[in-house]
Design an enzyme around this catalytic site. Structure first.
Site, PDB file in Angstrom:
ATOM      1  N   ARG A  60       0.856  -1.183   0.000  1.00 49.21           N
ATOM      2  CA  ARG A  60       0.000   0.000   0.000  1.00 49.21           C
ATOM      3  C   ARG A  60       0.896   1.238   0.000  1.00 49.21           C
ATOM      4  NH1 ARG A  60       2.573   2.120   3.537  1.00 49.21           N
ATOM      5  NH2 ARG A  60       1.064   3.806   3.487  1.00 49.21           N
ATOM      6  N   GLY A  61       0.250   2.378  -0.119  1.00 52.76           N
ATOM      7  CA  GLY A  61       0.995   3.622  -0.243  1.00 52.76           C
ATOM      8  C   GLY A  61       0.967   4.062  -1.691  1.00 52.76           C
ATOM      9  N   ARG A  98      -7.753  -0.123  -6.484  1.00 56.74           N
ATOM     10  CA  ARG A  98      -8.020   0.946  -5.505  1.00 56.74           C
ATOM     11  C   ARG A  98      -8.181   2.244  -6.285  1.00 56.74           C
ATOM     12  NH1 ARG A  98      -4.129   1.282  -0.507  1.00 56.74           N
ATOM     13  NH2 ARG A  98      -5.966   2.281   0.437  1.00 56.74           N
ATOM     14  N   GLN A 202      -1.125   2.424   9.949  1.00 55.90           N
ATOM     15  CA  GLN A 202       0.108   2.650   9.164  1.00 55.90           C
ATOM     16  C   GLN A 202       1.159   3.396  10.009  1.00 55.90           C
ATOM     17  OE1 GLN A 202      -2.974   3.334   7.982  1.00 55.90           O
ATOM     18  NE2 GLN A 202      -3.165   2.949   5.769  1.00 55.90           N
ATOM     19  N   ASP A 243      -2.210  11.117  -1.888  1.00 45.85           N
ATOM     20  CA  ASP A 243      -2.657  10.080  -2.814  1.00 45.85           C
ATOM     21  C   ASP A 243      -3.109  10.674  -4.135  1.00 45.85           C
ATOM     22  OD1 ASP A 243      -3.055   8.940   0.082  1.00 45.85           O
ATOM     23  OD2 ASP A 243      -2.879   7.243  -1.301  1.00 45.85           O
ATOM     24  N   ASN A 253      -5.812  12.411   0.906  1.00 44.50           N
ATOM     25  CA  ASN A 253      -4.827  11.695   1.704  1.00 44.50           C
ATOM     26  C   ASN A 253      -5.557  10.882   2.758  1.00 44.50           C
ATOM     27  OD1 ASN A 253      -1.893  11.286   2.052  1.00 44.50           O
ATOM     28  ND2 ASN A 253      -2.247  12.130   4.087  1.00 44.50           N
ATOM     29  N   LYS A 254      -4.791  10.085   3.519  1.00 42.60           N
ATOM     30  CA  LYS A 254      -5.401   9.195   4.494  1.00 42.60           C
ATOM     31  C   LYS A 254      -6.418   9.909   5.384  1.00 42.60           C
ATOM     32  CE  LYS A 254      -4.913   5.808   4.603  1.00 42.60           C
ATOM     33  NZ  LYS A 254      -5.827   5.087   3.691  1.00 42.60           N
TER      34      LYS A 254
HETATM   35  C1  LIG Z   1       3.799   7.903  -0.266  1.00 42.08           C
HETATM   36  S1  LIG Z   1       2.328   8.679   0.258  1.00 42.08           S
HETATM   37  C2  LIG Z   1       1.440   7.299   0.836  1.00 42.08           C
HETATM   38  C3  LIG Z   1      -0.014   7.616   1.103  1.00 42.08           C
HETATM   39  O1  LIG Z   1      -0.793   6.416   0.882  1.00 42.08           O
HETATM   40  C4  LIG Z   1      -1.430   6.040   2.096  1.00 42.08           C
HETATM   41  O2  LIG Z   1      -2.665   5.400   1.877  1.00 42.08           O
HETATM   42  P1  LIG Z   1      -2.783   3.779   2.007  1.00 42.08           P
HETATM   43  O3  LIG Z   1      -1.970   3.346   3.188  1.00 42.08           O
HETATM   44  O4  LIG Z   1      -4.276   3.548   2.161  1.00 42.08           O
HETATM   45  O5  LIG Z   1      -2.272   3.230   0.687  1.00 42.08           O
HETATM   46  C5  LIG Z   1      -1.594   7.360   2.821  1.00 42.08           C
HETATM   47  O6  LIG Z   1      -2.679   8.103   2.303  1.00 42.08           O
HETATM   48  C6  LIG Z   1      -0.254   8.010   2.541  1.00 42.08           C
HETATM   49  O7  LIG Z   1      -0.228   9.386   2.731  1.00 42.08           O
END
Ligand SMILES: CSC[C@H]1O[C@H](OP(=O)(O)O)[C@H](O)[C@@H]1O
EC number: 5.3.1.23
Length: 355
Positions: A60-61, A98, A202, A243, A253-254
Site C-alpha cells: 500500500r501507499g 483501488r 500505518q 494520494d 490523503n489518508k
Molecule cells: C507515499 S504517500 C502514501 C499515502 O498512501 C497512504 O494510503 P494507504 O496506506 O491507504 O495506501 C496514505 O494516504 C499516505 O499518505
C-alpha cells in the site's frame, strides 16, 4: 529481466527499503500487513495475485502501488511474451484495485501506451520503461526531500499522519518521510510525532518501524491526540503524504488528514503535503471530484482480527478524506515548494513535466 533485477540489487545496496522488486525472475513484495513484527516476503506469481495484494493492502501507499503499475504490467508482458491484449487486460485489472491514488492509474497508462507503441521487442521495451519509471520516482523522492528539508528548522517537531515513507514509495522515504529523512541527514535535530492512523495503523506499525530504522527520534500518538499536541505547543510543522492532488491543490490523503489540517489552521501551524508531479491530477479540477475509496467496515470493528465492537455494530470506513487547498501552507514537489494560488502555480508544473 536482467535490467530490472540489477536495479533492485543496486537499490538494496544503497540501503533503500524496497516495497516491491524482482529477483530470480520472481516478483517479490514485503507484506506490510505483518509489519512491524514480521518482515515476511511474498512471491507474486500472477497479475491476479498482485491485484489481490493491492486490494488487501499487503502492499500500500500511493507511491508503492504506483510502482505496482510498472512491475505488474511488465510481469504481464513477460508472462504473455508481449501479448498486447493481455497487457491491456492486466492494466485494467490493476486500475480496478483501488480508486483514489492516481499514481497507479498514470503508471499503468504509461506502461500500456508504451506496449502499444513499441517498435521492437515489447517485453524488452516494457522492462526498460519500468526501470525508467522506478528510477524517476526514486529521483522525485530525493528531490522533494531536499526541497522539503529547506522548510525544516533545527529543533523542529514535525507531525505526520499515516505512512508516507519508503515502503509506501520507491524506497528512500516516499513523500513525507523523504522530507523528514533529508532534514535528519542534513544534521537537523528533529523529532517526529507520528499518528497511529486507525484502522490500518500505518503510523504505529510502519512509520514508527521506518523512523526507527532511519534513527530518527519519534513519539507515537493516537489520531485524536493531535489537537492536544498542537494546542499545547508540541508541534512546529506538519508534513503528510498524498494520494492525489487535484488541479486546484485540494489534497486526497489518508482519512484524518483533514481533521489535522483544521486543527493546524486554528493553531497557526504550517501544514504541508509532500507529493510529486506524478501525483497531481490535472484532469481533476478540485477535491470534490476525487473518488474516496470506501473499505470493508470490518477493518474498523476489528484490530488484527480481534473484535473491538459488539457483533452487529455497523461501521464506516472512508480510506481517505479531502483537505481543501485553503488549509494547505505548501505543496512540496520535486520541482520545489508550491504555494498559493495553487491552481496557477501548479499549472506551471504541468507545462514542464512529462508524466
Ligand atoms: C507515499 S504517500 C502514501 C499515502 O498512501 C497512504 O494510503 P494507504 O496506506 O491507504 O495506501 C496514505 O494516504 C499516505 O499518505
Amino acid at each position: 529481466m536482467r535490467l530490472i533485477e540489477e536495479l533492485a540489487n543496486r537499490h538494496r545496496e544503497s540501503e533503500l527499503a524496497l516495497p516491491i522488486w524482482f529477483e530470480n525472475r520472481t516478483l517479490r513484495l514485503l507484506d506490510q500487513l505483518k509489519l512491524p513484527f514480521e518482515e515476511d516476503i511474498q512471491s507474486i506469481a500472477s497479475i491476479e495475485e498482485l491485484g489481490e495484494a493491492i486490494r488487501s493492502m499487503m502492499i500500500r501507499g500511493s507511491g508503492a502501488i504506483g510502482l505496482c503499475g510498472a512491475y505488474g504490467v511488465y510481469l504481464a508482458a513477460y508472462q504473455s511474451k508481449g501479448d498486447v491484449e493481455k497487457i491491456r487486460q492486466a492494466g485494467d485489472l490493476l486500475k480496478s484495485t483501488r480508486p483514489t491514488a492516481v499514481n497507479l492509474m498514470k503508471t499503468v497508462d504509461e506502461m500500456v501506451a508504451t506496449a502499444v507503441s513499441a517498435q521492437g521487442d515489447v517485453v524488452e521495451t516494457l522492462e526498460q520503461k519500468a526501470v525508467e519509471i522506478i528510477e524517476r520516482q526514486l529521483e522525485f523522492e530525493y528531490q522533494l526531500g531536499k526541497y522539503g528539508a529547506e522548510l525544516i528548522e533545527d529543533g523542529d517537531t514535525i507531525m505526520t499522519h499515516c505512512h508516507s515513507g519508503a515502503l509506501g514509495g520507491a524506497g528512500y522515504g516516499g513523500r513525507a518521510l523523504s522530507v523528514i529523512r533529508a532534514a535528519h541527514e542534513q544534521g537537523k535535530n528533529i523529532h517526529v510525532f507520528t499518528c497511529e492512523t486507525r484502522p490500518y495503523l500505518q503510523g504505529a506499525r510502519i512509520t514508527a518501524y521506518e523512523l526507527k530504522k532511519f534513527g530518527i527520534p519519534h513519539t507515537l500518538i493516537t489520531d485524536n491526540m493531535s489537537g492536544f499536541c498542537m494546542n499545547t505547543g508540541k508541534i512546529d510543522k506538519i508534513v503528510v503524504g498524498s494520494d492525489r492532488v487535484s488541479a486546484n491543490g485540494d489534497l486526497a490523503n489518508k482519512v484524518g488528514t483533514y481533521m489535522h489540517a483544521l486543527a493546524a489552521k486554528e493553531n497557526g501551524i504550517p501544514f504541508y503535503t509532500a507529493t510529486s508531479s506524478h501525483t497531481i491530477d490535472f484532469d481533476t479540477p478540485s477535491g470534490d471530484a476525487i473518488e474516496v475509496e470506501m473499505r470493508n467496515a470490518d477493518e474498523v470493528t476489528q484490530i488484527k482480527g480481534v473484535r473491538i465492537a459488539p457483533e452487529g455494530t455497523s461501521a464506516l470506513y472512508p480510506s481517505f478524506d479531502i483537505t481543501p487547498n485553503k488549509l494547505i501552507s505548501g505543496i512540496i514537489t520535486e520541482k520545489g515548494v508550491i504555494t498559493a494560488p495553487f491552481e496557477q502555480n501548479l499549472g506551471r508544473l504541468n507545462e514542464k513535466v512529462n508524466v
